[in-house]
Design a protein around this motif. Sequence first.
Motif, short mmCIF file in Angstrom:
data_model
loop_
_atom_site.label_atom_id
_atom_site.label_comp_id
_atom_site.label_asym_id
_atom_site.label_seq_id
_atom_site.Cartn_x
_atom_site.Cartn_y
_atom_site.Cartn_z
N GLY A 73 26.44 19.01 15.77
CA GLY A 73 26.66 20.45 15.68
C GLY A 73 25.76 21.13 14.67
N ILE A 74 24.93 20.36 13.96
CA ILE A 74 24.04 20.93 12.95
C ILE A 74 22.61 20.97 13.48
CG2 ILE A 74 23.04 20.60 10.66
CD1 ILE A 74 25.62 19.39 9.74
N SER A 75 22.01 22.16 13.42
CA SER A 75 20.63 22.34 13.88
C SER A 75 19.84 23.15 12.85
CB SER A 75 20.59 23.07 15.22
OG SER A 75 21.35 22.40 16.20
N ASP A 114 40.85 25.63 16.28
CA ASP A 114 40.90 25.03 17.62
C ASP A 114 40.12 25.81 18.68
OD1 ASP A 114 42.48 27.26 17.82
OD2 ASP A 114 44.32 26.19 18.39
N GLN A 115 39.34 26.82 18.25
CA GLN A 115 38.51 27.55 19.22
C GLN A 115 37.04 27.25 18.96
OE1 GLN A 115 40.03 29.17 16.62
NE2 GLN A 115 39.07 31.14 16.21
N PRO A 116 36.20 27.31 19.99
CA PRO A 116 34.76 27.03 19.78
C PRO A 116 34.10 28.13 18.96
CG PRO A 116 35.16 27.78 22.04
CD PRO A 116 36.51 27.58 21.41
N ILE A 139 29.08 21.99 6.70
CA ILE A 139 30.28 21.20 6.43
C ILE A 139 31.33 21.42 7.51
CG2 ILE A 139 32.28 21.00 4.88
CD1 ILE A 139 30.34 21.43 2.54
N MET A 140 31.52 22.68 7.89
CA MET A 140 32.49 22.98 8.94
C MET A 140 32.11 22.30 10.25
SD MET A 140 33.18 27.02 8.09
CE MET A 140 34.15 27.27 9.58
N SER A 141 30.81 22.23 10.55
CA SER A 141 30.33 21.60 11.79
C SER A 141 30.55 20.10 11.76
CB SER A 141 28.85 21.93 12.00
OG SER A 141 28.64 23.32 12.09
N VAL A 142 30.35 19.48 10.59
CA VAL A 142 30.55 18.04 10.46
C VAL A 142 32.03 17.68 10.62
CG1 VAL A 142 30.48 16.11 8.83
CG2 VAL A 142 28.49 17.58 9.09
N VAL A 143 32.89 18.51 10.03
CA VAL A 143 34.32 18.22 10.00
C VAL A 143 35.01 18.49 11.33
CG1 VAL A 143 36.51 18.93 8.94
CG2 VAL A 143 34.49 18.56 7.52
N ASN A 144 34.58 19.54 12.03
CA ASN A 144 35.29 19.97 13.24
C ASN A 144 34.32 20.03 14.43
OD1 ASN A 144 36.67 21.44 15.29
ND2 ASN A 144 37.91 22.50 13.75
N PRO A 145 34.54 19.25 15.49
CA PRO A 145 33.62 19.25 16.65
C PRO A 145 33.63 20.55 17.44
CG PRO A 145 35.55 17.90 17.08
CD PRO A 145 35.61 18.26 15.64
N ASN A 146 34.60 21.43 17.16
CA ASN A 146 34.61 22.74 17.83
C ASN A 146 33.58 23.70 17.24
OD1 ASN A 146 36.82 22.38 19.70
ND2 ASN A 146 38.21 22.43 17.94
N ILE A 147 32.98 23.32 16.12
CA ILE A 147 32.11 24.23 15.38
C ILE A 147 30.68 23.71 15.39
CG2 ILE A 147 31.71 25.32 13.13
CD1 ILE A 147 34.68 24.84 12.52
N SER A 148 29.73 24.61 15.59
CA SER A 148 28.31 24.28 15.48
C SER A 148 27.61 25.32 14.64
CB SER A 148 27.66 24.21 16.88
OG SER A 148 27.68 25.49 17.50
N HIS A 149 26.47 24.92 14.06
CA HIS A 149 25.75 25.84 13.19
C HIS A 149 24.25 25.57 13.26
CE1 HIS A 149 24.05 26.97 9.10
NE2 HIS A 149 24.31 28.11 9.70
N THR A 150 23.48 26.65 13.35
CA THR A 150 22.02 26.58 13.35
C THR A 150 21.47 27.44 12.23
OG1 THR A 150 21.94 26.25 15.75
CG2 THR A 150 19.91 26.96 14.66
N MET A 151 20.69 26.84 11.34
CA MET A 151 19.92 27.59 10.36
C MET A 151 18.64 28.08 11.03
SD MET A 151 17.49 26.45 7.27
CE MET A 151 16.16 26.59 8.48
#
Length: 508
Positions: A73-75, A114-116, A139-151
Amino acid sequence: MLDNETKVQLKQYLELLESDIEFKASLDESESSNKVREFLTSVCELSPRLTLVESSLKRTPSFEVNHPGQTSGISFAGLPLGHEFSSFILALLQVSGRAPKVEESVIKTIKKIDQPLSFETFVSLTCHNCPDVVQALNIMSVVNPNISHTMIEGGMYQDEVDDKKVMAVPTVFLNDEEFSSGRMELSTILEKILGSVDISDIDQENSYDVLVIGGGPAGGAAAIYAARKGIRTGMVVDTFGGQVMDTLGIENVIGTPYIEGPQLMNKVEEHVNQYNVDIMKNQQATDIQKNEFVEVSLKSGAVIKTKSLVISTGARWRNINVPGEKEFKNKGIAYCPHCDGPLFAGKDIAVIGGGNSGIEAAIDLAGMGKHVYVLEFLPELKADKVLQDKLYSLPNVTVITNAATKSIEGTDSVESLVYEDVVTKEEHRLDVKGVFILIGLIPNTEWLPEMIDTTNRGEIIVDDHGMTNIPGIFAAGDCTNSAYKQIVISMGSGATAALGAFDYLIRQ
């Protein structure tokens, strides 16, 4: 791209990896992609646990940090260098399995989502506030598979920056809608998503000996000095660090020739954490009452009792209160040249303020912008002579004195600034895309009850022991009537207030 010293340091961090990491990269033959390819290849050469696999992603160039065959989820879209290099290193370690350094209660809160949620953060590599947001969302992306983040590195994606009208960093988009702009801590992000703050850990029954409101240099020093006396100490902070978090180079902290604001306050927080201090983050005080105890009301609904109180709420940048200022905040109006300056590269910029902060900003911006106009209300600049000499040596700077800003105008973003010559009363218009306002600070004291005496500028009046007119209530730092607003002076006044509070307690 990575010098030998950086490679040595990075290799030491890579030895801490707990599992293999795969960079899934979307690259072509463009210059930007070649830079990203060179960067990733150099990193992979430093550890056998790292591999590079090319694929197709939403943006080119970009890359994901994954376990082989999985998605974290981290990009990163662009190069995670400059201030974001630490974000890159932490992402590697956390994806590999090393636990993020946050409280277990925060981890549990993140897992409840619990939401994407798809986050994208636009940054500049010179922004010292951006990593806080990037690392929190990672951190949120690592902990929860519902979350992704791109810098997204704005310099490499300038067209997207322009299309989305990003004019301040960090700017976060959530599911393609603008979510926030500016520095945020993890707790603030969670509150914004979940709509509430957990106050269950706040002890509303037992009283503190000393309660400190504010987490800047004064608040940190007060908490340390109080805790070292062995008395029960608590801190109420919105975000730890205060105004110093918006300061880049600091060269006048005695014994430390150079340090950046976030680094300094991270050290202060680490120092506070060495003692038994209850730090209540993401909390804002709204009122103070003096009964048997001093009672502090919080925006969250909690009421904290304390035998003595230190108010160290600091100050914020003063507004100029003209039409357009509120409307175009983060849409051309900015306060931090280091963070937001790169977004105005090649553009005409105005700086309001002829003191040290304004002139330092103008010097920095002159290296990025097409032309910089400095507006000062008084007949002459107030900055130190060495700064003025440097400013006047720059060919793309115009200094305008006796200038009273009347309005900031535009449609979706800043397009011009109108000022009046205070001598001739003539109005003039400057076609500028950015306006940086640096005209001094205003104390964060408007929430205080009338029982606490302040100056006509809202500064809390204190005596030699840091005490206000109310026994048991002390104040320190930039929110007080101290003659000079400096980091070292704030730290000293925090220590004075804590010692004053301790002396007050032993005399009761």
